[in-house]
Design an enzyme around this catalytic site. Structure first.
Site, PDB file in Angstrom:
ATOM      1  N   GLU A   1      25.295 -52.341  45.504  1.00  0.00           N
ATOM      2  CA  GLU A   1      23.950 -52.806  46.567  1.00  0.00           C
ATOM      3  C   GLU A   1      24.141 -53.961  46.976  1.00  0.00           C
ATOM      4  OE1 GLU A   1      20.233 -52.400  44.831  1.00  0.00           O
ATOM      5  OE2 GLU A   1      20.937 -52.132  42.408  1.00  0.00           O
TER       6      GLU A   1
ATOM      7  N   SER B   1      17.587 -49.758  43.282  1.00  0.00           N
ATOM      8  CA  SER B   1      18.240 -48.934  44.833  1.00  0.00           C
ATOM      9  C   SER B   1      18.464 -47.783  44.410  1.00  0.00           C
ATOM     10  CB  SER B   1      19.142 -49.627  45.436  1.00  0.00           C
ATOM     11  OG  SER B   1      18.776 -50.516  45.912  1.00  0.00           O
TER      12      SER B   1
ATOM     13  N   TYR C   1      17.314 -46.296  52.709  1.00  0.00           N
ATOM     14  CA  TYR C   1      18.033 -47.508  53.432  1.00  0.00           C
ATOM     15  C   TYR C   1      18.607 -46.884  54.986  1.00  0.00           C
ATOM     16  CZ  TYR C   1      18.112 -50.250  49.667  1.00  0.00           C
ATOM     17  OH  TYR C   1      17.338 -50.665  48.512  1.00  0.00           O
TER      18      TYR C   1
ATOM     19  N   ARG D   1       8.238 -56.495  42.738  1.00  0.00           N
ATOM     20  CA  ARG D   1       7.544 -55.352  43.695  1.00  0.00           C
ATOM     21  C   ARG D   1       7.495 -53.958  41.940  1.00  0.00           C
ATOM     22  NH1 ARG D   1      11.331 -52.557  45.984  1.00  0.00           N
ATOM     23  NH2 ARG D   1      10.991 -50.634  45.238  1.00  0.00           N
TER      24      ARG D   1
ATOM     25  N   ASP E   1       7.158 -49.683  40.911  1.00  0.00           N
ATOM     26  CA  ASP E   1       7.341 -48.458  41.406  1.00  0.00           C
ATOM     27  C   ASP E   1       6.961 -47.571  40.180  1.00  0.00           C
ATOM     28  OD1 ASP E   1       8.454 -49.575  43.354  1.00  0.00           O
ATOM     29  OD2 ASP E   1      10.375 -49.350  42.480  1.00  0.00           O
TER      30      ASP E   1
ATOM     31  N   GLU F   1       8.659 -48.570  36.924  1.00  0.00           N
ATOM     32  CA  GLU F   1      10.187 -49.569  36.982  1.00  0.00           C
ATOM     33  C   GLU F   1       9.445 -50.631  37.788  1.00  0.00           C
ATOM     34  OE1 GLU F   1      13.869 -49.944  39.599  1.00  0.00           O
ATOM     35  OE2 GLU F   1      13.081 -47.489  38.258  1.00  0.00           O
TER      36      GLU F   1
ATOM     37  N   ASN G   1      11.121 -53.857  40.202  1.00  0.00           N
ATOM     38  CA  ASN G   1      12.140 -54.441  40.579  1.00  0.00           C
ATOM     39  C   ASN G   1      11.951 -56.373  41.087  1.00  0.00           C
ATOM     40  OD1 ASN G   1      13.519 -55.466  42.507  1.00  0.00           O
ATOM     41  ND2 ASN G   1      13.982 -53.174  43.320  1.00  0.00           N
TER      42      ASN G   1
ATOM     43  N   GLY H   1      14.141 -55.502  48.229  1.00  0.00           N
ATOM     44  CA  GLY H   1      14.633 -55.929  49.285  1.00  0.00           C
ATOM     45  C   GLY H   1      14.035 -56.408  50.155  1.00  0.00           C
TER      46      GLY H   1
END
Length: 307
Positions: A22, A148, A211, A250, A252, A268, A270, A274
């Site tokens: 990443e 990612s 992205y 964050r 998800d 999961e 994070n 980002g």
């Protein structure tokens, strides 16, 4: 090195880049964070993290480190352990929470023990996943410790054969039940869940969808029933706490809207979301009244307040 210096504004080192899959995302996040922190009045040094990182940090002598690294080494507890050794304050989660969240199997065990809803999964040898179905389709195959959406494969219901996994996959992979439906995410900042975003794509929310320009559309706040929104906020805050996260995370979700609340699953968490102004976490912060420079400054002040 840990104490605040006599400078009028704290000196921040922004860590970006690094050697993970990443890297390009991290370079973008780091550059945006450095720009925002300068706008907020901080003295900022940017460092592309390499093997000379300890020496470069010692030379820079920052008051605090803004960790904008993504992926392995940057958000799995490795760089966090190095920063602890150097007695440097830093943003986002510490060693244990970072390592737990990056390891999808371990974090799922923690979620289950906390009563959070997760899908069935198992770890298998990559060659096994290439040669036969580890579980009945539909299912998802992915690395156990990447972010990612790197290396994700979906085997659909009625597929003729197992996943055609690329050569870059690790020796073992996670295989988990596929949840149809909608992609939701919730950011936690400190002790507050900020809101729920729905991510809309033409297909799976993979690396390109995340992205590339036009790869996805974000609906903030998500247009979902109140009970689903409340559950996302509750589950994300509980996940943040049981993993031991700090600063920002964050979480998800996938939601099968045909099943109501029973169709909501936590995928999961994070610990290094980002960090461009249009990334998911900053978008939610902006919707909650915190613009991008203010969000970056909040993370710095949160780190500076720690012993």
């Amino acid at each position: 090195m840990a104490g605040r210096s006599s400078r009028t504004a704290p000196h921040v080192v922004v860590l970006k880049g690094g050697p993970s899959a990443e890297r390009e995302v991290s370079l973008s996040s780091g550059a945006e964070c450095a720009k925002a922190l300068r706008q907020a009045g901080y003295e900022v040094t940017e460092i592309d993290a390499g093997q000379d990182l300890p020496a470069r940090l010692a030379e820079a002598a920052p008051d605090v480190v803004f960790n904008a690294l993504h992926g392995r080494w940057g958000e799995d507890g490795c760089v966090q352990g190095m920063l602890e050794w150097l007695k440097l304050r830093y943003t986002h989660s510490g060693v244990l929470a970072s390592a737990l969240a990056m390891d999808k199997t371990r974090s799922k065990q923690v979620y289950r023990e906390a009563g959070l809803p997760v899908v069935d999964s198992l770890i298998v040898a990559t060659e096994t996943a290439r040669s036969s179905h580890p579980m009945a389709p539909p299912y998802v195959v992915k690395p156990n410790a990447e972010g990612s959406s790197v290396g994700i494969y979906i085997v659909r219901d009625g597929a003729n054969g197992p996943a055609q996994l690329g050569a870059q996959m690790p020796a073992e992979v996670m295989v988990e039940t596929y949840v149809p439906g909608r992609e939701l995410t919730t950011t936690v900042l400190g002790d507050r869940a900020l809101g729920v975003t729905e991510i809309i794509t033409d297909g799976w929310y993979d690396y390109d969808a995340k992205y590339k320009t036009g790869g996805s559309r974000h609906v903030v706040p998500a247009e979902i029933p109140d009970d689903i929104s409340a559950a996302c906020l509750d589950y994300a805050l509980r996940a943040h706490r049981v993993l031991g996260c700090r600063g920002m995370s964050r979480t998800d979700f996938r939601w099968d809207d045909s099943r109501g609340l029973a169709g909501l699953y936590l995928l999961e968490t994070n610990t290094q979301p980002g960090m461009t102004p249009t990334s998911l976490a900053p978008e939610q912060a902006a919707a909650a009244g915190l613009d991008f420079p203010a969000l970056c400054a909040w993370l710095i002040e949160d780190a500076l307040c720690r012993a």
